[in-house]
Design a protein around this motif. Sequence first.
Motif, short mmCIF file in Angstrom:
data_model
loop_
_atom_site.label_atom_id
_atom_site.label_comp_id
_atom_site.label_asym_id
_atom_site.label_seq_id
_atom_site.Cartn_x
_atom_site.Cartn_y
_atom_site.Cartn_z
N LYS A 78 75.81 53.99 68.45
CA LYS A 78 76.95 54.86 68.16
C LYS A 78 78.25 54.32 68.78
O LYS A 78 79.30 54.31 68.12
N LEU A 79 78.16 53.88 70.03
CA LEU A 79 79.36 53.44 70.72
C LEU A 79 79.79 52.02 70.35
O LEU A 79 80.97 51.70 70.36
N VAL A 80 78.80 51.17 70.07
CA VAL A 80 79.09 49.77 69.76
C VAL A 80 78.37 49.38 68.48
O VAL A 80 77.36 48.68 68.51
N PRO A 81 78.86 49.83 67.32
CA PRO A 81 78.20 49.51 66.05
C PRO A 81 78.06 48.00 65.85
O PRO A 81 79.00 47.25 66.07
N GLY A 82 76.86 47.60 65.48
CA GLY A 82 76.62 46.18 65.22
C GLY A 82 76.14 45.39 66.42
O GLY A 82 75.75 44.23 66.28
N ALA A 83 76.14 45.99 67.60
CA ALA A 83 75.72 45.27 68.81
C ALA A 83 74.21 45.23 68.92
O ALA A 83 73.51 46.12 68.41
N LEU A 84 73.69 44.22 69.60
CA LEU A 84 72.28 44.16 69.91
C LEU A 84 71.99 45.22 70.97
O LEU A 84 72.58 45.21 72.05
N THR A 85 71.09 46.14 70.67
CA THR A 85 70.84 47.24 71.60
C THR A 85 70.22 46.76 72.91
O THR A 85 70.30 47.46 73.92
N ALA A 86 69.62 45.57 72.90
CA ALA A 86 69.02 45.04 74.13
C ALA A 86 70.08 44.75 75.18
O ALA A 86 69.80 44.78 76.38
N GLY A 87 71.30 44.46 74.76
CA GLY A 87 72.39 44.22 75.69
C GLY A 87 72.32 42.85 76.35
O GLY A 87 71.34 42.11 76.23
N ASN A 88 73.37 42.51 77.07
CA ASN A 88 73.46 41.26 77.84
C ASN A 88 73.49 41.59 79.32
O ASN A 88 74.45 42.19 79.81
N ALA A 89 72.43 41.25 80.03
CA ALA A 89 72.33 41.58 81.45
C ALA A 89 73.32 40.76 82.27
O ALA A 89 73.55 39.58 82.00
N LEU A 90 73.89 41.41 83.27
CA LEU A 90 74.79 40.73 84.19
C LEU A 90 74.00 39.76 85.06
O LEU A 90 72.96 40.12 85.62
N ARG A 91 74.47 38.54 85.16
CA ARG A 91 73.83 37.56 86.03
C ARG A 91 74.44 37.70 87.43
O ARG A 91 75.65 37.61 87.61
N THR A 92 73.60 37.93 88.41
CA THR A 92 74.08 38.15 89.77
C THR A 92 73.21 37.43 90.77
O THR A 92 72.00 37.23 90.53
N SER A 93 73.78 37.05 91.89
CA SER A 93 73.04 36.32 92.91
C SER A 93 72.17 37.24 93.76
O SER A 93 71.32 36.77 94.50
N ASP A 94 72.37 38.54 93.67
CA ASP A 94 71.61 39.50 94.46
C ASP A 94 71.31 40.73 93.61
O ASP A 94 72.06 41.70 93.62
N VAL A 95 70.20 40.69 92.88
CA VAL A 95 69.88 41.78 91.96
C VAL A 95 69.45 43.04 92.69
O VAL A 95 69.38 44.12 92.09
N SER A 96 69.17 42.95 93.98
CA SER A 96 68.85 44.17 94.74
C SER A 96 70.12 44.97 95.01
O SER A 96 70.07 46.18 95.21
N ARG A 97 71.26 44.28 94.99
CA ARG A 97 72.53 44.93 95.30
C ARG A 97 73.34 45.24 94.05
O ARG A 97 73.91 46.32 93.92
N ARG A 98 73.40 44.32 93.10
CA ARG A 98 74.29 44.50 91.95
C ARG A 98 73.61 44.09 90.65
O ARG A 98 73.08 42.98 90.53
N THR A 99 73.60 45.00 89.69
CA THR A 99 73.10 44.71 88.36
C THR A 99 74.05 45.33 87.34
O THR A 99 74.88 46.18 87.69
N GLY A 100 73.91 44.94 86.10
CA GLY A 100 74.77 45.50 85.08
C GLY A 100 74.38 45.00 83.70
O GLY A 100 73.47 44.18 83.55
N CYS A 101 75.06 45.52 82.69
CA CYS A 101 74.76 45.13 81.31
C CYS A 101 75.99 45.38 80.45
O CYS A 101 76.81 46.26 80.77
N SER A 102 76.13 44.62 79.38
CA SER A 102 77.25 44.81 78.46
C SER A 102 76.78 44.72 77.02
O SER A 102 75.78 44.06 76.71
N TRP A 103 77.51 45.41 76.16
CA TRP A 103 77.26 45.39 74.73
C TRP A 103 78.61 45.19 74.05
O TRP A 103 79.60 45.81 74.42
#
Length: 218
Positions: A78-103
């Motif tokens: 609904k919010l991002v028509p045409g996007a892959l619903t799996a998303g693109n995970a944020l690459r981070t050096s410390d996944v215990s502290r910081r994570t994220g995703c974008s569409w």
Amino acid sequence: MRSLPLTLAARLVPVAVLAAAGVAMTAPGDSDARPQQAGASPKPSATASAPGAAVEQRRYPTAPATPCAAVPAAMVKKLVPGALTAGNALRTSDVSRRTGCSWHALDDYDYRWLDIAFDVTGGSGGSGGTGGSGGGTRGPEGAEPLSGLGKQAWIGEELTTEDGQKVREAVVTVRMANATVTVTYNGSDFGDRGAPSATVIREGAVGAAKQAVTALDG
């Protein structure tokens, strides 16, 4: 398609190529790379002095391990028509502290971008010290308080124009004990060089933020 502003065109080139392949838009070696948006996540405030407050601030041991699952597929569509619903995970050096995703996607002439980020301090594996962000009272510069989300929440909204092309963006920042959740949602219409309504962008950002906060609680 009409000529696009340079900054928007730079975003859309990888959208067309990388989104189809499901590749994250981050440069090699850039562990915390993500598009720079208005109202970035604020720095955590100082540790509260009361023992009870310190316990509350360390409520979340780590950031969510699967951030792209924070927003339901139906909401992504609904919010991002045409996007892959799996998303693109944020690459981070410390996944215990910081994570994220974008569409992100360009659907006909409509462009949308949705980004979520989780930042946890004082966790079992985090590198952010012993304090948390829950004790602060000030939000990002230019943002206004937002009720009904987390311990504290703010929203910043902006409409910009570059080379005649309008882009509307909303950034929601939520503080939950020792965690900060930041959601960015923006869009533009390259057909009429306009932008989505303030209501559409605001409600989209707030809705995604509610889902992200729920994901933080597991």
